[in-house]
Motif scaffolding. Structure first.
Motif, PDB file in Angstrom:
ATOM      1  N   ASP A 152      25.953  -1.002 -32.760  1.00 15.79           N
ATOM      2  CA  ASP A 152      26.688  -1.360 -33.979  1.00 15.79           C
ATOM      3  C   ASP A 152      27.257  -2.767 -33.935  1.00 15.79           C
ATOM      4  O   ASP A 152      27.755  -3.265 -34.953  1.00 15.79           O
ATOM      5  N   ALA A 162      23.882  -5.975 -36.239  1.00  8.69           N
ATOM      6  CA  ALA A 162      23.758  -4.569 -35.844  1.00  8.69           C
ATOM      7  C   ALA A 162      22.285  -4.193 -35.855  1.00  8.69           C
ATOM      8  O   ALA A 162      21.523  -4.682 -36.689  1.00  8.69           O
ATOM      9  N   ASP A 184      27.334  -5.715 -27.331  1.00  6.53           N
ATOM     10  CA  ASP A 184      26.646  -4.628 -26.630  1.00  6.53           C
ATOM     11  C   ASP A 184      25.850  -5.141 -25.434  1.00  6.53           C
ATOM     12  O   ASP A 184      25.107  -6.115 -25.548  1.00  6.53           O
ATOM     13  N   TRP A 232      19.723  -0.647 -35.004  1.00  9.16           N
ATOM     14  CA  TRP A 232      19.472   0.718 -34.524  1.00  9.16           C
ATOM     15  C   TRP A 232      17.969   0.905 -34.439  1.00  9.16           C
ATOM     16  O   TRP A 232      17.249   0.635 -35.387  1.00  9.16           O
ATOM     17  N   ARG A 245      28.052  -2.406 -37.762  1.00  8.57           N
ATOM     18  CA  ARG A 245      28.242  -1.090 -38.360  1.00  8.57           C
ATOM     19  C   ARG A 245      27.304  -0.078 -37.715  1.00  8.57           C
ATOM     20  O   ARG A 245      26.326  -0.434 -37.051  1.00  8.57           O
ATOM     21  N   ALA A 246      27.612   1.200 -37.901  1.00  5.83           N
ATOM     22  CA  ALA A 246      26.785   2.300 -37.405  1.00  5.83           C
ATOM     23  C   ALA A 246      26.055   2.938 -38.589  1.00  5.83           C
ATOM     24  O   ALA A 246      26.455   2.761 -39.741  1.00  5.83           O
ATOM     25  N   ILE A 296      21.492   3.090 -30.797  1.00  2.00           N
ATOM     26  CA  ILE A 296      22.312   2.579 -31.882  1.00  2.00           C
ATOM     27  C   ILE A 296      23.254   1.517 -31.333  1.00  2.00           C
ATOM     28  O   ILE A 296      24.110   1.809 -30.489  1.00  2.00           O
TER      29      ILE A 296
END
Length: 236
Positions: free
Chosen positions: A101, A123, A106, A125, A148-149, A99
């Motif tokens: 986000d 984002a 990242d 995932w 966002r997650a 994941i």
């Protein structure tokens, strides 16, 4: 932002319909496309993809993407998996959900963010598609245009999607393995027929030239070759 999503009934009905299409032998590309569409339809701003793992080369290949930019999908097609290979390459390498986000920050995306950010992808995932034995078949990714997650509901959608994709991919691979085995059996049967006919010709024909011509004709008549030629070695 994503809305609350449809009631479970419609989602489950489409899931069952996809299972029936898998069992009915629908083509894999069409099935993967429908799986992506099933999940994308649950949210207004979600973009999904399925990548297939080429385990011999350790690369992810395009499987299906409905809404993601074609330029982006072409850029990541064939990317190697690894411990820091975006969300999908890392998920396939670790055999675990990854994941991210915020793609811009990242470390998994250090070598790939220049491909995603220009298209507004912020984002991502990714969940590996695995067999019951734990072998990775590919990945299912969900992208958003805002950092966002995922919610619990979104994770449930992905779990359903990866389950469907695993069944579809395994069925396709099983059918391909069967076709390959049948093709090998056909080639072996032709080879045996040619060898048996040539052996019989050796017994019946004494003239070398006539034998050579007969052997070539046998190979062509049995479908083992389109053209056949026999050469004799001249030591001089």
């Amino acid at each position: 932002m994503s809305h609350a999503g449809p009631e479970p009934g419609p989602f489950l009905a489409r899931e069952r319909a996809l299972l029936e299409r898998i069992a009915g032998g629908a083509p894999l590309p069409a099935l993967l496309h429908e799986i992506v569409r099933l999940v994308e339809d649950q949210s207004d701003d979600m973009l999904c993809s399925i990548l297939l793992l080429d385990d011999r080369e350790g690369r992810l290949r395009h499987g299906a993407a409905v809404s993601l930019p074609t330029e982006y999908m072409a850029a990541i097609d064939g990317a190697r998996i690894g411990p820091q290979a975006g969300s999908c390459g890392t998920a396939a390498y670790l055999k675990a959900r990854v994941i991210v986000d915020d793609i811009a920050r990242d470390p998994y995306w250090e070598d790939y963010r220049h491909l995603a950010l220009p298209h507004g992808l912020q984002a991502c995932w990714s969940t590996p598609i695995v067999t019951p034995a734990g072998d990775v078949l590919g990945t299912f990714a969900m992208y958003y245009r805002t950092p966002r997650a995922p919610s619990e509901r979104e994770i449930a959608w992905v779990n359903a999607a990866t389950h469907l994709a695993a069944i579809a991919i395994q069925r396709d691979r099983s059918e391909q393995a069967l076709r390959d085995a049948e093709a090998r059996a056909t080639r072996l049967a032709r080879l045996y027929a040619v060898a048996s006919s040539v052996s019989d010709a050796i017994v019946r024909r004494r003239d070398p030239q006539e034998l050579h011509e007969t052997a070539c004709r046998i190979a062509i008549e049995h479908g083992f070759a389109r053209l056949a030629w026999i050469g004799r070695y001249d030591p001089t």
